[in-house]
Design an enzyme around this catalytic site. Structure first.
Site, PDB file in Angstrom:
ATOM      1  N   LYS A  18       4.987 116.355  90.769  1.00  0.00           N
ATOM      2  CA  LYS A  18       4.967 117.936  91.900  1.00  0.00           C
ATOM      3  C   LYS A  18       4.426 116.963  93.272  1.00  0.00           C
ATOM      4  CE  LYS A  18       4.868 122.211  89.473  1.00  0.00           C
ATOM      5  NZ  LYS A  18       4.660 123.445  89.192  1.00  0.00           N
ATOM      6  N   LYS A  71      14.174 117.665  82.796  1.00  0.00           N
ATOM      7  CA  LYS A  71      14.405 118.535  81.802  1.00  0.00           C
ATOM      8  C   LYS A  71      14.935 119.315  82.798  1.00  0.00           C
ATOM      9  CE  LYS A  71      10.287 120.263  83.550  1.00  0.00           C
ATOM     10  NZ  LYS A  71       9.067 120.750  83.455  1.00  0.00           N
ATOM     11  N   LYS A  78      12.534 125.377  86.153  1.00  0.00           N
ATOM     12  CA  LYS A  78      12.898 126.666  86.903  1.00  0.00           C
ATOM     13  C   LYS A  78      12.806 126.334  89.191  1.00  0.00           C
ATOM     14  CE  LYS A  78       8.865 128.089  85.314  1.00  0.00           C
ATOM     15  NZ  LYS A  78       7.397 127.791  85.626  1.00  0.00           N
TER      16      LYS A  78
HETATM   17  P1  TYM Z   1       5.858 126.038  83.281  1.00  0.00           P
HETATM   18  O1  TYM Z   1       5.299 127.674  83.291  1.00  0.00           O
HETATM   19  O2  TYM Z   1       6.111 125.116  83.566  1.00  0.00           O
HETATM   20  O3  TYM Z   1       6.351 126.311  81.370  1.00  0.00           O
HETATM   21  C1  TYM Z   1       6.442 127.198  80.431  1.00  0.00           C
HETATM   22  C2  TYM Z   1       6.496 126.780  79.121  1.00  0.00           C
HETATM   23  O4  TYM Z   1       8.515 126.224  79.296  1.00  0.00           O
HETATM   24  C3  TYM Z   1       8.037 125.504  78.700  1.00  0.00           C
HETATM   25  N1  TYM Z   1       9.228 124.543  78.992  1.00  0.00           N
HETATM   26  C4  TYM Z   1       9.959 123.665  78.745  1.00  0.00           C
HETATM   27  N2  TYM Z   1      10.412 123.518  77.417  1.00  0.00           N
HETATM   28  C5  TYM Z   1      10.761 123.186  77.094  1.00  0.00           C
HETATM   29  N3  TYM Z   1      12.259 122.437  77.220  1.00  0.00           N
HETATM   30  C6  TYM Z   1      11.681 122.747  79.435  1.00  0.00           C
HETATM   31  N4  TYM Z   1      13.427 122.088  80.317  1.00  0.00           N
HETATM   32  C7  TYM Z   1      11.299 123.002  79.486  1.00  0.00           C
HETATM   33  N5  TYM Z   1      10.469 123.321  80.897  1.00  0.00           N
HETATM   34  C8  TYM Z   1       9.573 124.069  80.678  1.00  0.00           C
HETATM   35  C9  TYM Z   1       6.919 124.188  78.858  1.00  0.00           C
HETATM   36  O5  TYM Z   1       6.901 123.696  78.737  1.00  0.00           O
HETATM   37  C10 TYM Z   1       5.800 125.378  79.046  1.00  0.00           C
HETATM   38  O6  TYM Z   1       5.241 125.654  77.231  1.00  0.00           O
HETATM   39  N6  TYM Z   1       1.111 124.466  82.747  1.00  0.00           N
HETATM   40  C11 TYM Z   1       2.336 125.299  82.085  1.00  0.00           C
HETATM   41  C12 TYM Z   1       1.058 126.368  82.313  1.00  0.00           C
HETATM   42  C13 TYM Z   1       0.165 126.494  81.474  1.00  0.00           C
HETATM   43  C14 TYM Z   1      -0.222 127.220  80.124  1.00  0.00           C
HETATM   44  C15 TYM Z   1      -1.805 127.333  79.880  1.00  0.00           C
HETATM   45  C16 TYM Z   1       0.738 126.856  79.024  1.00  0.00           C
HETATM   46  C17 TYM Z   1      -0.636 126.641  82.284  1.00  0.00           C
HETATM   47  N7  TYM Z   1      -2.521 127.515  81.221  1.00  0.00           N
HETATM   48  C18 TYM Z   1      -2.745 127.127  78.988  1.00  0.00           C
HETATM   49  C19 TYM Z   1       0.044 126.653  77.329  1.00  0.00           C
HETATM   50  C20 TYM Z   1      -2.170 126.945  77.732  1.00  0.00           C
HETATM   51  C21 TYM Z   1       3.285 125.233  83.086  1.00  0.00           C
HETATM   52  O7  TYM Z   1       3.499 124.625  84.081  1.00  0.00           O
HETATM   53  O8  TYM Z   1       4.474 125.815  82.019  1.00  0.00           O
END
Ligand code: TYM
Length: 337
Positions: free
Chosen positions: A114, A197, A200
């Site tokens: 990032k 990957k 979004k």
């Molecule tokens: P975020 O918002 O980037 O993504 C949300 C969830 O989607 C999963 N994910 C994926 N899984 C498979 N293939 C992909 N291409 C892919 N892209 C995203 C992520 O692994 C995630 O589970 N830091 C976290 C959000 C967060 C969080 C938490 C998660 C904040 N606090 C506490 C769990 C527990 C994040 O940026 O996810």
């Protein structure tokens, strides 16, 4: 709440909820929700580590929460809420910052990625982001965190912080376990660049599928998906594009990789892509329909997130008070027990 183990998870309200988020995380939340006490948060505090337009952010936060419900999350038996509505997240985060080392944070690959993407805004929040994530999880004495593969490093750090704090002060936090599916769904790749990957925040919208994309858009994006010059539908090392489509098809149809390979044994890429598109469209159709319905019911949505925040805050405060006592802060006499 019933005496079940606890799940916490969340998605950042940036961009849109993609098929990657859905298959890597949300679909598993839905499958696990009956067996655990679950908290699912729209983690809006995390999202401002990158600049957001206020009007868009407010709208997107509500929209994400509606999509959680549209995917099949029960908003009444689970706790569904906005992270910023529960101030204990930010409060614990400050405290845990003081138990996390710069060296640990500078090893986080998400920070490196990032900060390379947003080189004009490498703010302190971007750096300490994993500590806020640890706070989200540890506040609720969470047992299990269902996430995609990309979050494993943050989970490992969360465990290290919990173990460190417990070691200094005695048992305070439950040490959580990650829950990552074994299949390729743990890491869905970009349709345009299958070595990275599905994200979004990808500026190329052909790289990802939003769970609210129309059937036409899904068909178009999957037809254009980058594959190699081969012709067989086989999951093999180095064939990232076709492997990704096999993983997607397998996840939405609940078929194993070998079943998929057998089904398309004598077929080519064209037929396979059509079948993948069709399966994704049918899988997401009820999600889109429920989303359209729920969107009309503003009062119900407000009720879900208001009650969710109240219930979350009640549990969070218990942990936070325990942390305060352990550290040596004077009791807040004004808080009713
Ligand atoms: P975020 O918002 O980037 O993504 C949300 C969830 O989607 C999963 N994910 C994926 N899984 C498979 N293939 C992909 N291409 C892919 N892209 C995203 C992520 O692994 C995630 O589970 N830091 C976290 C959000 C967060 C969080 C938490 C998660 C904040 N606090 C506490 C769990 C527990 C994040 O940026 O996810």
């Amino acid at each position: 709440m019933e005496d079940k183990k606890v799940i916490f998870s969340g998605v950042q309200p940036t961009g849109c909820i993609t098929l990657g988020n859905y298959l890597g995380a949300l679909k598993n939340w839905v499958e696990l929700q009956n067996d655990y006490n679950c908290l699912f948060s729209v983690v809006d505090l995390h999202s401002i580590t990158v600049r957001q337009d206020p009007v868009q952010l407010r709208k997107r936060c509500v929209d994400f929460l509606i999509q959680y419900l549209a995917c099949g999350i029960d908003g009444e038996s689970n706790i569904v809420y906005f992270q910023s509505h529960v101030p204990q997240h930010a409060e614990l985060s400050w405290i845990l910052n003081c138990y996390t080392y710069l060296g640990e944070l500078s090893r986080m690959t998400q920070f490196k990625d990032k900060s390379a993407k947003h080189e004009n805004n490498i703010n302190a929040g971007l750096f300490t982001y994993p500590v806020l994530m640890a706070s989200d999880i540890l506040l609720y004495q969470t047992d299990l965190v269902p996430v995609g593969h990309d979050q494993l490093q943050h989970l490992e750090l969360t465990r290290d912080i919990a173990i460190r704090f417990n070691h200094i002060y005695g048992d305070t936090f439950k040490v959580p376990e990650p829950y990552v599916v074994k299949s390729g769904a743990k890491r869905i790749m970009s349709l345009q660049n299958p070595t990275s990957k599905m994200s979004k925040s990808d500026p190329n919208e052909n790289g990802y599928i939003s769970i609210l994309d129309t059937p036409d858009a899904i068909l178009r994006k999957i037809k254009r998906a980058v594959t190699d010059s081969g012709s067989t539908i086989k999951f093999e090392e180095g064939r990232d594009g076709i492997n990704n489509l096999i993983s997607i098809y397998s996840a939405v149809t609940d078929k194993s990789v070998s079943e998929v390979e057998a089904e398309f044994d004598s077929k080519g890429y064209g037929d396979f892509k059509l079948a993948v598109a069709e399966a994704v469209i049918e899988h997401l159709r009820p999600v889109r329909e429920r989303y359209e319905d729920l969107k009309k019911n503003k009062d119900y949505i407000e009720k879900i997130y208001s009650e969710g925040a109240q219930r979350a805050a009640y549990i969070a405060q218990k942990t936070l008070s325990k942390v305060h006592r352990r550290i040596g802060y004077v009791d807040r006499k004004y808080i009713k027990k």
